[in-house]
Design an enzyme around this catalytic site. Structure first.
Site, short mmCIF file in Angstrom:
data_model
loop_
_atom_site.label_atom_id
_atom_site.label_comp_id
_atom_site.label_asym_id
_atom_site.label_seq_id
_atom_site.Cartn_x
_atom_site.Cartn_y
_atom_site.Cartn_z
N TYR A 54 -7.41 8.63 0.85
CA TYR A 54 -6.67 9.14 2.00
C TYR A 54 -5.49 9.97 1.56
O TYR A 54 -5.12 9.99 0.39
CB TYR A 54 -6.22 7.99 2.92
CG TYR A 54 -5.05 7.19 2.39
CD1 TYR A 54 -5.22 6.27 1.36
CD2 TYR A 54 -3.77 7.36 2.92
CE1 TYR A 54 -4.14 5.55 0.88
CE2 TYR A 54 -2.69 6.63 2.45
CZ TYR A 54 -2.89 5.72 1.43
OH TYR A 54 -1.82 5.01 0.94
N ARG A 75 -4.34 16.51 -4.75
CA ARG A 75 -4.35 15.06 -5.05
C ARG A 75 -5.57 14.39 -4.42
O ARG A 75 -6.18 13.50 -5.01
CB ARG A 75 -3.05 14.40 -4.56
CG ARG A 75 -2.94 12.95 -4.99
CD ARG A 75 -1.58 12.34 -4.69
NE ARG A 75 -1.30 12.29 -3.27
CZ ARG A 75 -0.15 11.89 -2.75
NH1 ARG A 75 0.84 11.51 -3.56
NH2 ARG A 75 0.05 11.87 -1.44
N HIS A 94 -23.04 -3.30 -2.16
CA HIS A 94 -21.90 -2.83 -2.96
C HIS A 94 -22.18 -1.49 -3.62
O HIS A 94 -21.29 -0.64 -3.69
CB HIS A 94 -21.54 -3.86 -4.03
CG HIS A 94 -20.89 -5.08 -3.48
ND1 HIS A 94 -21.52 -5.94 -2.61
CD2 HIS A 94 -19.64 -5.59 -3.65
CE1 HIS A 94 -20.70 -6.92 -2.28
NE2 HIS A 94 -19.55 -6.73 -2.90
N LYS A 137 -5.34 7.47 -4.66
CA LYS A 137 -4.84 7.14 -3.32
C LYS A 137 -5.98 6.54 -2.52
O LYS A 137 -6.63 7.19 -1.70
CB LYS A 137 -4.24 8.39 -2.64
CG LYS A 137 -3.23 8.03 -1.57
CD LYS A 137 -2.33 9.20 -1.26
CE LYS A 137 -1.50 9.01 0.00
NZ LYS A 137 -0.61 7.85 -0.01
N GLU A 175 6.80 1.20 -8.59
CA GLU A 175 6.99 2.02 -7.39
C GLU A 175 7.14 1.11 -6.18
O GLU A 175 7.08 -0.11 -6.31
CB GLU A 175 5.80 2.98 -7.21
CG GLU A 175 4.47 2.26 -7.01
CD GLU A 175 3.29 3.21 -6.79
OE1 GLU A 175 3.50 4.37 -6.41
OE2 GLU A 175 2.15 2.75 -6.97
N LEU A 185 1.33 5.85 -8.00
CA LEU A 185 0.79 7.04 -7.34
C LEU A 185 1.70 8.23 -7.65
O LEU A 185 2.93 8.11 -7.51
CB LEU A 185 0.75 6.83 -5.81
CG LEU A 185 0.08 7.98 -5.08
CD1 LEU A 185 -1.43 7.83 -5.12
CD2 LEU A 185 0.56 8.08 -3.64
N1 PMP Z 1 3.44 5.31 -3.94
C1 PMP Z 1 2.64 4.73 -3.03
C2 PMP Z 1 1.97 3.44 -3.39
C3 PMP Z 1 2.46 5.31 -1.76
O1 PMP Z 1 1.65 4.74 -0.86
C4 PMP Z 1 3.15 6.51 -1.45
C5 PMP Z 1 3.02 7.11 -0.09
N2 PMP Z 1 1.81 7.74 0.08
C6 PMP Z 1 3.97 7.09 -2.42
C7 PMP Z 1 4.10 6.47 -3.66
C8 PMP Z 1 4.70 8.39 -2.16
O2 PMP Z 1 3.80 9.45 -2.16
P1 PMP Z 1 4.08 10.80 -1.33
O3 PMP Z 1 5.41 11.26 -1.74
O4 PMP Z 1 2.99 11.69 -1.74
O5 PMP Z 1 4.02 10.42 0.11
#
Ligand code: PMP
Length: 289
Positions: free
Chosen positions: A34, A53, A103, A149, A182, A206
């Site tokens: 997503y 991405r 699966h 993602k 994060e 991410l």
């Molecule tokens: N880390 C995670 C786990 C996230 O879900 C997000 C939000 N999508 C981010 C970082 C930040 O990513 P972005 O700046 O692309 O929204």
């Protein structure tokens, strides 16, 4: 209620009325990818980066994005136009399609399911950001492909719920309860003795689009910056902590585990980066920023 509209299975609907099959792979297995993209003045912020991405995430899970990419890029714009949303966000989800539960991948020819939702999200002012946002530390026990993602978000859901149940807005993940990686839906930065730190990209986080743009601003402003891991103890001891993410922009975190960071007020570096980041929304050509 905020305006929300969804595209699924070739139809545009009110989000509350949009449905997918019980045999959709994302529903059954979390087998999908997503993106969340900011809408600003009816246009897509940093769209090229999000698209790249999404392509990377799809490749990593062997999902055939090409089968729906053209439809997706058209629908995203149609949905924004139809909804009339000027300031908001687009949620794009692509699953491995609908197939009897097994699966292993569905047989060739099963088309990925494309879902696009548009919803309103007002732009925030610095006064909004100044209101205390807090975080709690959560054990990072996720898999080693956090750069994808993926719609499999259970650990992120549990971490965010921990934060909310403790009266905080975000959970900050720590590997082995030590290294800050994060947030549950954001990237984490700290400022310590004039240097900005954040975890390097790789399998543990991410690669946030907001993180990427914030790095660009940090370089432009000439602030000392190190993309290297730091510990929970160093985070607690930092002068400033902020998170970045689509919808968060650059957002100060004033408390971690109910303890103030620095003097408990948003710091100068955070404020400057927040202001510079929001200026990017005024760029003529921000879709390809
Ligand atoms: N880390 C995670 C786990 C996230 O879900 C997000 C939000 N999508 C981010 C970082 C930040 O990513 P972005 O700046 O692309 O929204």
């Amino acid at each position: 209620m905020a305006l929300r509209m969804t595209y699924v299975d070739g139809e545009f609907r009110e989000t509350d009325l949009a449905t997918v099959s019980v045999e959709d792979r994302a529903f059954q297995f979390g087998d999908g990818v997503y993106e969340v993209v900011r809408i600003c003045r009816g246009r897509l912020f940093a769209w090229q980066r999000h698209l790249e991405r999404l392509r990377r995430s799809s490749r990593k899970i062997l999902l055939d994005l090409a089968a729906v990419e053209q439809e997706m890029t058209q629908v995203v714009r149609q949905l924004i136009d139809k909804s009339g949303v000027e300031s908001g966000q687009v949620y794009i989800q692509i699953s491995r399609g609908q197939s009897w539960r097994n699966h292993a991948f569905p047989r060739p020819g099963v088309k990925p399911t494309l879902i696009v939702t548009v919803s309103e999200l007002p732009m925030r002012t610095w006064e909004d950001f100044e209101k205390a946002e807090s975080a709690v530390i959560a054990t990072d026990d996720r898999w080693l492909h956090c750069d994808i993602k993926s719609t499999s978000l259970l650990p992120n859901v549990l971490a965010r719920e921990k934060a909310v149940s403790e009266g905080a807005q975000e959970a900050i993940f720590a590997r082995d309860d030590r290294i800050v990686t994060e947030g549950s839906a954001s990237n984490v930065f700290m400022v310590s003795r004039g240097v900005i730190y954040t975890h390097p990209d790789g399998p543990l986080i991410l690669p946030g689009i907001t993180k990427e743009l914030t790095k660009m601003l940090i370089r432009r402003l000439g602030i000392p910056f190190e993309e290297s891991p730091f510990t929970v103890a160093e985070l607690r001891d930092a002068d400033e902590v902020f998170i970045t993410g689509t919808g968060h922009d650059v957002c100060p975190i004033l408390e971690v585990d109910h303890q103030s960071i620095g003097d408990g007020k948003p710091g100068d570096v955070t404020r400057m980066l927040n202001q510079e980041f929001r200026k990017l929304y005024e760029h003529e050509n921000f879709e390809i920023i």
